[in-house]
Design a protein around this motif. Sequence first.
Motif, PDB file in Angstrom:
ATOM      1  N   VAL A   1       8.235 -75.612  11.435  1.00  0.00           N
ATOM      2  CA  VAL A   1       7.528 -76.158  12.806  1.00  0.00           C
ATOM      3  C   VAL A   1       6.517 -75.245  13.273  1.00  0.00           C
ATOM      4  CG1 VAL A   1       8.307 -76.699  14.911  1.00  0.00           C
ATOM      5  CG2 VAL A   1       9.598 -77.679  13.223  1.00  0.00           C
ATOM      6  N   LEU A   2       7.022 -74.027  13.271  1.00  0.00           N
ATOM      7  CA  LEU A   2       5.930 -73.035  13.817  1.00  0.00           C
ATOM      8  C   LEU A   2       4.763 -73.037  13.022  1.00  0.00           C
ATOM      9  CD1 LEU A   2       8.404 -70.071  14.692  1.00  0.00           C
ATOM     10  CD2 LEU A   2       7.259 -71.555  16.285  1.00  0.00           C
ATOM     11  N   TYR A   3       4.973 -73.023  11.622  1.00  0.00           N
ATOM     12  CA  TYR A   3       3.714 -72.961  10.868  1.00  0.00           C
ATOM     13  C   TYR A   3       2.722 -74.126  10.929  1.00  0.00           C
ATOM     14  CZ  TYR A   3       0.944 -73.336   6.523  1.00  0.00           C
ATOM     15  OH  TYR A   3      -0.093 -73.425   5.529  1.00  0.00           O
ATOM     16  N   LEU A   4       3.375 -75.416  11.123  1.00  0.00           N
ATOM     17  CA  LEU A   4       2.724 -76.478  11.551  1.00  0.00           C
ATOM     18  C   LEU A   4       1.799 -76.435  12.633  1.00  0.00           C
ATOM     19  CD1 LEU A   4       4.954 -79.441   9.750  1.00  0.00           C
ATOM     20  CD2 LEU A   4       2.725 -78.470   8.749  1.00  0.00           C
ATOM     21  N   TRP A   5       2.684 -75.835  13.642  1.00  0.00           N
ATOM     22  CA  TRP A   5       2.058 -75.870  15.085  1.00  0.00           C
ATOM     23  C   TRP A   5       0.780 -74.724  15.007  1.00  0.00           C
ATOM     24  CZ3 TRP A   5       1.997 -77.894  19.706  1.00  0.00           C
ATOM     25  CH2 TRP A   5       1.432 -77.203  20.910  1.00  0.00           C
ATOM     26  N   SER A   6       1.112 -73.618  14.365  1.00  0.00           N
ATOM     27  CA  SER A   6      -0.216 -72.697  14.176  1.00  0.00           C
ATOM     28  C   SER A   6      -1.304 -73.601  13.543  1.00  0.00           C
ATOM     29  CB  SER A   6       0.177 -71.539  13.552  1.00  0.00           C
ATOM     30  OG  SER A   6       0.469 -71.889  12.109  1.00  0.00           O
ATOM     31  N   LEU A   7      -1.140 -74.202  12.581  1.00  0.00           N
ATOM     32  CA  LEU A   7      -2.118 -74.958  11.805  1.00  0.00           C
ATOM     33  C   LEU A   7      -2.840 -75.910  12.748  1.00  0.00           C
ATOM     34  CD1 LEU A   7      -0.788 -75.818   8.405  1.00  0.00           C
ATOM     35  CD2 LEU A   7      -2.522 -74.140   9.020  1.00  0.00           C
ATOM     36  N   SER A   8      -2.114 -76.745  13.597  1.00  0.00           N
ATOM     37  CA  SER A   8      -2.596 -77.383  14.639  1.00  0.00           C
ATOM     38  C   SER A   8      -3.299 -76.709  15.868  1.00  0.00           C
ATOM     39  CB  SER A   8      -1.545 -78.205  15.331  1.00  0.00           C
ATOM     40  OG  SER A   8      -1.638 -79.255  16.241  1.00  0.00           O
ATOM     41  N   THR A   9      -2.789 -75.502  16.057  1.00  0.00           N
ATOM     42  CA  THR A   9      -3.529 -74.924  17.405  1.00  0.00           C
ATOM     43  C   THR A   9      -4.676 -74.410  16.518  1.00  0.00           C
ATOM     44  OG1 THR A   9      -1.219 -74.344  18.029  1.00  0.00           O
ATOM     45  CG2 THR A   9      -3.219 -72.997  18.959  1.00  0.00           C
ATOM     46  N   GLU A  10      -4.718 -73.929  15.554  1.00  0.00           N
ATOM     47  CA  GLU A  10      -6.106 -73.628  14.740  1.00  0.00           C
ATOM     48  C   GLU A  10      -7.225 -74.511  14.824  1.00  0.00           C
ATOM     49  OE1 GLU A  10      -7.337 -71.331  10.638  1.00  0.00           O
ATOM     50  OE2 GLU A  10      -5.344 -71.316  11.114  1.00  0.00           O
ATOM     51  N   ARG A  11      -6.717 -75.579  14.306  1.00  0.00           N
ATOM     52  CA  ARG A  11      -7.509 -76.856  14.389  1.00  0.00           C
ATOM     53  C   ARG A  11      -8.013 -77.297  15.626  1.00  0.00           C
ATOM     54  NH1 ARG A  11      -4.094 -79.154  10.269  1.00  0.00           N
ATOM     55  NH2 ARG A  11      -2.834 -80.352  11.814  1.00  0.00           N
ATOM     56  N   VAL A  12      -7.413 -77.101  16.813  1.00  0.00           N
ATOM     57  CA  VAL A  12      -7.854 -77.333  18.243  1.00  0.00           C
ATOM     58  C   VAL A  12      -8.781 -76.111  18.487  1.00  0.00           C
ATOM     59  CG1 VAL A  12      -7.021 -77.289  20.503  1.00  0.00           C
ATOM     60  CG2 VAL A  12      -5.703 -78.697  18.837  1.00  0.00           C
ATOM     61  N   GLN A  13      -8.527 -74.916  18.232  1.00  0.00           N
ATOM     62  CA  GLN A  13      -9.257 -73.782  18.462  1.00  0.00           C
ATOM     63  C   GLN A  13     -10.856 -73.986  17.761  1.00  0.00           C
ATOM     64  OE1 GLN A  13      -7.728 -70.181  17.885  1.00  0.00           O
ATOM     65  NE2 GLN A  13      -9.750 -68.915  18.256  1.00  0.00           N
ATOM     66  N   GLN A  14     -10.658 -74.332  16.466  1.00  0.00           N
ATOM     67  CA  GLN A  14     -12.034 -74.681  15.942  1.00  0.00           C
ATOM     68  C   GLN A  14     -12.784 -75.701  16.602  1.00  0.00           C
ATOM     69  OE1 GLN A  14     -10.670 -75.486  11.806  1.00  0.00           O
ATOM     70  NE2 GLN A  14     -10.361 -73.403  11.299  1.00  0.00           N
ATOM     71  N   ASP A  15     -12.368 -76.603  17.111  1.00  0.00           N
ATOM     72  CA  ASP A  15     -12.866 -77.783  17.510  1.00  0.00           C
ATOM     73  C   ASP A  15     -13.674 -77.389  19.019  1.00  0.00           C
ATOM     74  OD1 ASP A  15     -13.720 -80.499  17.693  1.00  0.00           O
ATOM     75  OD2 ASP A  15     -12.143 -80.943  19.234  1.00  0.00           O
ATOM     76  N   LEU A  16     -12.974 -76.517  19.611  1.00  0.00           N
ATOM     77  CA  LEU A  16     -13.442 -76.199  20.805  1.00  0.00           C
ATOM     78  C   LEU A  16     -14.178 -74.864  21.185  1.00  0.00           C
ATOM     79  CD1 LEU A  16      -9.878 -76.870  22.927  1.00  0.00           C
ATOM     80  CD2 LEU A  16     -12.102 -78.365  22.654  1.00  0.00           C
ATOM     81  N   VAL A  17     -14.324 -74.171  19.917  1.00  0.00           N
ATOM     82  CA  VAL A  17     -15.026 -73.105  19.939  1.00  0.00           C
ATOM     83  C   VAL A  17     -16.218 -73.189  19.047  1.00  0.00           C
ATOM     84  CG1 VAL A  17     -14.890 -70.412  19.476  1.00  0.00           C
ATOM     85  CG2 VAL A  17     -13.201 -71.319  20.487  1.00  0.00           C
ATOM     86  N   PRO A  18     -17.503 -72.794  19.540  1.00  0.00           N
ATOM     87  CA  PRO A  18     -18.533 -73.021  18.637  1.00  0.00           C
ATOM     88  C   PRO A  18     -18.540 -72.251  17.148  1.00  0.00           C
ATOM     89  CG  PRO A  18     -19.253 -71.869  20.340  1.00  0.00           C
ATOM     90  CD  PRO A  18     -17.863 -72.481  20.711  1.00  0.00           C
ATOM     91  N   ALA A  19     -18.886 -73.009  16.371  1.00  0.00           N
ATOM     92  CA  ALA A  19     -18.895 -72.239  14.838  1.00  0.00           C
ATOM     93  C   ALA A  19     -20.226 -71.505  14.916  1.00  0.00           C
ATOM     94  CB  ALA A  19     -18.845 -73.274  13.725  1.00  0.00           C
ATOM     95  N   PRO A  20     -20.332 -70.317  14.229  1.00  0.00           N
ATOM     96  CA  PRO A  20     -21.529 -69.413  14.199  1.00  0.00           C
ATOM     97  C   PRO A  20     -22.476 -70.322  13.474  1.00  0.00           C
ATOM     98  CG  PRO A  20     -19.684 -68.237  13.619  1.00  0.00           C
ATOM     99  CD  PRO A  20     -19.210 -69.584  13.507  1.00  0.00           C
ATOM    100  N   SER A  21     -24.065 -70.253  13.896  1.00  0.00           N
ATOM    101  CA  SER A  21     -24.824 -70.584  13.106  1.00  0.00           C
ATOM    102  C   SER A  21     -25.383 -69.844  11.907  1.00  0.00           C
ATOM    103  CB  SER A  21     -26.091 -70.939  14.297  1.00  0.00           C
ATOM    104  OG  SER A  21     -26.730 -69.675  14.500  1.00  0.00           O
ATOM    105  N   GLU A  22     -26.136 -70.446  11.083  1.00  0.00           N
ATOM    106  CA  GLU A  22     -26.684 -69.901   9.884  1.00  0.00           C
ATOM    107  C   GLU A  22     -27.578 -68.472  10.418  1.00  0.00           C
ATOM    108  OE1 GLU A  22     -29.260 -70.642   6.260  1.00  0.00           O
ATOM    109  OE2 GLU A  22     -28.107 -72.352   6.886  1.00  0.00           O
ATOM    110  N   MET A  23     -28.057 -68.442  11.398  1.00  0.00           N
ATOM    111  CA  MET A  23     -28.789 -67.586  11.861  1.00  0.00           C
ATOM    112  C   MET A  23     -28.011 -66.286  12.515  1.00  0.00           C
ATOM    113  SD  MET A  23     -32.171 -67.944  10.976  1.00  0.00           S
ATOM    114  CE  MET A  23     -33.038 -66.852  12.267  1.00  0.00           C
ATOM    115  N   ALA A  24     -26.781 -66.551  13.163  1.00  0.00           N
ATOM    116  CA  ALA A  24     -26.127 -65.958  14.122  1.00  0.00           C
ATOM    117  C   ALA A  24     -25.595 -64.711  13.491  1.00  0.00           C
ATOM    118  CB  ALA A  24     -24.762 -66.659  14.527  1.00  0.00           C
ATOM    119  N   ALA A  25     -25.465 -64.724  12.223  1.00  0.00           N
ATOM    120  CA  ALA A  25     -24.852 -63.448  11.683  1.00  0.00           C
ATOM    121  C   ALA A  25     -25.878 -62.397  10.880  1.00  0.00           C
ATOM    122  CB  ALA A  25     -23.918 -63.698  10.601  1.00  0.00           C
ATOM    123  N   LYS A  26     -27.164 -62.941  11.040  1.00  0.00           N
ATOM    124  CA  LYS A  26     -28.452 -62.220  10.565  1.00  0.00           C
ATOM    125  C   LYS A  26     -28.602 -61.016  11.305  1.00  0.00           C
ATOM    126  CE  LYS A  26     -30.635 -65.709   7.784  1.00  0.00           C
ATOM    127  NZ  LYS A  26     -32.025 -66.555   7.515  1.00  0.00           N
TER     128      LYS A  26
END
Length: 270
Positions: A21-46
């Motif tokens: 249950v905790l593992y599935l919750w962590s996966l769900s929370t991670e998906r929520v976070q990925q949806d709400l935090v902007p992903a780095p652009s291709e230029m961002a890490a240069k």
Amino acid sequence: MATRRSVIKVSLSTLIALVLVLYLWSLSTERVQQDLVPAPSEMAAKPVPDFTDFANVEEKKKAFFDYLRPEIEAQNQHILGIRHRLMQLQRKVANNEPLSEKERQSLVWLKKEYRVDSNVNPQDLAQTANVIQGLLNRIDIIPTDLVLVQAANESAWGTSRFARRGYNFFGLWCFKKGCGFVPSRRKEDAKHEVAKFPNLTRAVYTYLRNLNRHDAYRELRQIRANLRANNLPITGSDLAEGLVSYSERGHDYVEELQAMIRFNEEYFTE
């Protein structure tokens, strides 16, 4: 003996179920976070451009603003997207419609991320409405011109070692040993470091979140809320009034930012 083995078996089964249950919750929370935090652009890490290469001041300014502007604008658009979703949830709650599990998880994550001090019982619509309103007060844009001049001011136009080596254009601190750079003038009893970021996206996100959630910038958020309530433009010059606590220089710092906004207006759009 058989009874004891049975008890142990049940206990292990319960533990495994809990871990799952905790593992599935962590996966769900991670998906929520990925949806709400902007992903780095291709230029961002240069690597950060070497702005000392520019002998011409006007060309240096243009290069600096052109480097930062796309990331700032993209993240402000991301913030507006989250606001739109929050307003949709606000309408659902007002109409006594139940929220989905993902919607509830998003509220819980955003509440923690933006330090909204309010209960969120998914069965209590009044509490949920308070959380949504608290989030709307905090999750909103910071005008591009204000972000750009603060970055220029805090990073010496991108030439500081914190900007060049850690994408920190905003003088942001962190408080865990090894989280960044130890300032050369840090007092002996001080523990802070100047934060180091893996890419420009994370640096800009942390800066925007800092203004949107820290108690020191409550006035900035109130100015912005008042502008929205009166259908007035949200301007960098107006919001700068809420940055007295950003620098030890206080009001002199605010006036300098406002002067920089006026003087560099031509560089703020492509």
